[in-house]
Each structure stands twice: as C-alpha cells, then as structure tokens.
Design a protein around this motif. Structure first.
Motif, short mmCIF file in Angstrom:
data_model
loop_
_atom_site.label_atom_id
_atom_site.label_comp_id
_atom_site.label_asym_id
_atom_site.label_seq_id
_atom_site.Cartn_x
_atom_site.Cartn_y
_atom_site.Cartn_z
N ARG A 186 -21.40 -10.68 38.05
CA ARG A 186 -20.47 -9.88 37.23
C ARG A 186 -20.44 -10.51 35.85
N GLN A 187 -20.68 -9.69 34.83
CA GLN A 187 -20.77 -10.22 33.47
C GLN A 187 -19.91 -9.39 32.53
N VAL A 188 -19.18 -10.06 31.68
CA VAL A 188 -18.35 -9.41 30.66
C VAL A 188 -18.89 -9.84 29.29
N VAL A 189 -19.13 -8.87 28.41
CA VAL A 189 -19.66 -9.13 27.08
C VAL A 189 -18.58 -8.90 26.05
N GLY A 190 -18.46 -9.80 25.10
CA GLY A 190 -17.47 -9.66 24.05
C GLY A 190 -17.93 -10.31 22.76
N ALA A 191 -16.98 -10.64 21.91
CA ALA A 191 -17.31 -11.29 20.63
C ALA A 191 -16.07 -12.05 20.16
N ARG A 192 -16.32 -13.10 19.39
CA ARG A 192 -15.24 -13.86 18.76
C ARG A 192 -15.81 -14.69 17.62
N ALA A 193 -14.90 -15.28 16.85
CA ALA A 193 -15.32 -16.10 15.71
C ALA A 193 -15.69 -17.50 16.19
N ALA A 194 -16.65 -18.10 15.52
CA ALA A 194 -17.11 -19.45 15.87
C ALA A 194 -16.14 -20.49 15.37
N THR A 195 -15.92 -21.52 16.18
CA THR A 195 -15.19 -22.69 15.71
C THR A 195 -16.10 -23.51 14.80
N ALA A 196 -15.53 -24.52 14.16
CA ALA A 196 -16.34 -25.35 13.26
C ALA A 196 -17.45 -26.06 14.03
N ASP A 197 -17.14 -26.57 15.23
CA ASP A 197 -18.15 -27.28 16.02
C ASP A 197 -19.25 -26.33 16.50
N GLU A 198 -18.84 -25.15 16.97
CA GLU A 198 -19.83 -24.16 17.45
C GLU A 198 -20.72 -23.69 16.31
N ALA A 199 -20.11 -23.44 15.15
CA ALA A 199 -20.88 -22.98 14.00
C ALA A 199 -21.89 -24.03 13.56
N SER A 200 -21.48 -25.30 13.57
CA SER A 200 -22.39 -26.38 13.17
C SER A 200 -23.57 -26.46 14.13
N ALA A 201 -23.30 -26.34 15.43
CA ALA A 201 -24.38 -26.45 16.43
C ALA A 201 -25.36 -25.29 16.31
N LEU A 202 -24.87 -24.10 15.97
CA LEU A 202 -25.71 -22.91 15.93
C LEU A 202 -26.27 -22.60 14.55
N GLY A 203 -25.91 -23.41 13.56
CA GLY A 203 -26.42 -23.16 12.22
C GLY A 203 -25.79 -21.95 11.57
N GLU A 204 -24.53 -21.68 11.88
CA GLU A 204 -23.80 -20.56 11.31
C GLU A 204 -22.61 -21.09 10.51
N PRO A 205 -22.06 -20.29 9.59
CA PRO A 205 -20.86 -20.74 8.88
C PRO A 205 -19.63 -20.69 9.79
N PRO A 206 -18.65 -21.54 9.60
CA PRO A 206 -17.44 -21.49 10.41
C PRO A 206 -16.79 -20.10 10.34
N GLY A 207 -16.35 -19.62 11.49
CA GLY A 207 -15.75 -18.30 11.55
C GLY A 207 -16.74 -17.17 11.70
N ALA A 208 -18.04 -17.48 11.75
CA ALA A 208 -19.06 -16.43 11.92
C ALA A 208 -18.87 -15.74 13.26
#
Length: 253
Positions: A186-208
């Motif tokens: 069972r899988q649920v798909v959604g979206a949210r803004a990146a935290t500072a740590d998540e953004a840094s790890a993924l190479g995205e700006p904070p809040g992306a």
C-alpha cells in the motif's frame, strides 16, 4: 553545427522570448543533438544560432535548470541532465528500476540501527508497539546525482541487514534473498517542502518541493516486511500510473 528549422526566436510571437529559447533548447536535448552529460555550447554560439540576446538566453537556461533539464556546476559549466526517471507504480525497488533504465545506482548509508518501533510504525507493520526493527536511512544517487532520501523500517525477525549489503544492493533484493519477497504493498504519494538537512543532501534549496511516498509491503504469508518513507526530487523523478477503464463510467466527474 547546422541550425534546425525554426530555431531562431520569433519576435512577433506572443510567446515570451525566453520561453521560445527554452523550448528550442529542450527540443535539442530531446532529439539528442545535445546528449545527456554534454556541456551546453557557449553563450556566443547559442545567441548567434537562436537570435536571442544574452539576457534572454540566460533566463531560458535558468528556467531549464529549474525544470531539471540542465544543471549548473561551478567550474564545470552548464550540462545536460539525463531524463527524469519515470517509474511505474509497480512493486519494485528504486535500485532495480535504475538498473533497468540503464542508470548507475549508488547508495550513501546515513544511518542503520535497531530500536523499538513507535505506535504509528507498529500499526503500519501490524506488530506490537516496541517491536525491535532496523531503521535504515539512505541517500540514493543515479549516475552520481542525488535522487532520493529513503527511510525504511524492517523487523529484525524479517531481515538483519549488513551495512555492506545495504550499500551494494537494493533492499528488496535483500528481502528476496532472505525469503521475504514483497508481494503486496500500500503506497500513498504526496508532497511537502524540504527541510534544510534534506535539501542539502539532495542538492536542492531549503523549502524546495519534494515528492513523498509512504509504503508498507507484505510477503506471500501476509507478514509486513517493510515500512518506508521516501523523498524524491520531482525534477528527476516521476511516477507513472496506468488507469484501466472501469465497468461503468461514473455519473459525474
């Protein structure tokens, strides 16, 4: 390099000039004229070919960077990115899907430790609260580029993974080897803004914005084998779903 037909901008068109230039460049990428991994030609060459000013070209390139078509890297110029991974909504692992797509997966293990699950995870797995499970946090890369942050919780009664195996293989391959191949999820798909740590790890700006999935998988015996929460870069990842036609159309939509 010959100019494709209609490559130069149309200043009489209502379509913004930067968008015309971006569309021309995207077409060159999709046709293979600018292959994945190649560097974008210099500004002077593109300005001459497309009939655009440098500010218009720069705005078009910035737009394509935002769209995940191009990437800028200090000292390396602007390069063409591989097309986003379009992943069907099947019960497969990201590691296996990347291999099938001809991409090179790599894993950075951020954390791996066993501890009692909380009430929410216990409900998802159908186990008593406090059951010991291994929490695995990984950064998955595709062709050296960050793609996803993955957190999986696996009961130790199902699998006690070794660090070297988690780095070299996908989790579903390890579950299959342990005799607990996932068969239903069972899988649920959604979206949210990146935290500072998540953004840094993924190479995205904070809040992306990030694409999110929450999945619980079961094996043939009906035992839950993993609970996963994953974060994906939407410019590099998409989920494809085939929707069959039902027996009867709804009265309204």
């Amino acid at each position: 390099m010959p100019d494709p037909v209609g490559a130069r901008v149309d200043r009489g068109s209502p379509v913004p000039l930067y968008f015309q230039v971006a569309s021309r460049l995207r077409a060159m990428v999709e046709s293979g004229e600018l292959p994945a991994g190649s560097r974008l030609p210099g500004e002077a060459e593109l300005v001459g070919r497309l009939g655009a000013t440098r500010p218009t070209l720069r705005r078009a390139v910035s737009y394509l960077v935002e769209q995940g078509v191009l990437a800028r890297k200090r000292g390396a110029g602007t390069r063409v990115l591989p097309p986003p991974l379009a992943r069907s909504a099947d019960l497969t692992s990201l590691h296996d899907d990347l291999l099938r797509a001809g991409r090179t997966p790599a894993t950075v293990l951020r954390r791996c430790a066993a501890w009692p699950v909380d009430d929410g995870v216990a409900r998802a797995l159908g186990v008593p609260p406090g059951t010991v499970a291994t929490r695995i946090e990984r950064l998955r890369l595709a062709d050296g580029e960050p793609l996803a942050l993955m957190t999986n919780v696996v009961p130790v009664s199902v699998l006690a993974p070794r660090v070297e195996d988690l780095v070299a293989h996908g989790l579903y391959a390890l579950l299959r080897s342990a005799g607990h191949a996932p068969r239903l999820a069972r899988q649920v798909v959604g979206a949210r803004a990146a935290t500072a740590d998540e953004a840094s790890a993924l190479g995205e700006p904070p809040g992306a914005p990030l694409l999110t999935t929450v999945r619980t998988a079961w094996d043939d015996s009906g035992h839950a084998v993993e609970y996963g929460t994953h974060l994906y870069r939407p410019s590099r990842y998409a989920i494809e779903v085939t929707l069959p036609t039902g027996a009867a159309a709804p009265a309204s939509a």
